[in-house]
Design a protein around this motif. Structure first.
Motif: not given
Length: 191
Positions: A103, A56, A83, A29-30, A22, A26-27, A71, A49, A52
């Motif tokens: 994302g 999480i 998500f 997408w951000l 996850e 996310w890393s 997710m 990462e 994050l």
């Protein structure tokens, strides 16, 4: 009665994943500031990462029955694209807020988010016995507003000029859907 996989659609499925997997998604997408401007009123911030993953894991330790988090994974490519979460759940009233984010920009505007929201609402109304689901969306996020309307959400109110984004004031729009509205008018329902 046929039993249905609650978390499986025709394009996507909802899954819970290992924090490392996850965090990696996310890393990525951000790093897309457009995504961040659609997701949050806070200024876009880059996260490692590892940071994050730690966040999480901390959230998982502190999570409780008032939060449902998943997710979104595509069926065709088996790829994480976003998500979905229920939060601020008021069980005694059958009410919760929902948040969703895709994302992966290449999947925007193609029905993936609408289907994921459909799966979430099916779960919320048919399994959790919710009466209503509410969300907030930024006035400038017209693609999201159309997606929410497609699933059956209606605008219920707005806070005018609530936040500043790139030098302009924008409204926060609140949308909601009741169980009977979803049951009666859901375009994703069979038959």
């Amino acid at each position: 009665m046929a039993i249905t996989n609650l978390f499986l659609g025709t394009k996507v499925r909802l899954v819970v994943e290992d924090p490392q997997v996850e965090a990696k998604a996310w890393s990525q997408w951000l790093r897309n500031s457009e995504y961040m401007l659609l997701l949050d009123t806070d200024p876009p911030v880059l996260w490692s990462e590892k940071t994050l993953k730690d966040r999480i894991e901390k959230d998982l330790e502190e999570s409780h029955e008032d939060v449902f988090y998943a997710m979104i994974r595509t069926l065709e490519e088996d790829r994480y694209i976003g998500f979905l979460a229920f939060f601020e759940t008021f069980w005694n009233h059958g009410d919760a807020w929902v948040a969703i984010g895709l994302g992966e920009a290449e999947f925007w505007g193609k029905g993936y988010g609408s289907e994921a929201m459909h799966l979430a609402l099916r779960y919320a109304f048919n399994e959790l016995n919710f009466h209503r689901v509410t969300l907030g969306v930024f006035e400038y996020n017209q693609r999201a507003i159309r997606s929410y309307q497609k699933v059956g959400f209606v605008e219920e109110g707005r806070i005018r000029g609530e936040f500043l984004r790139q030098g302009k004031r924008w409204d926060m729009i609140f949308m909601g859907i009741l169980r009977e509205e979803w049951n009666n008018n859901n375009p994703f329902q069979p038959g």
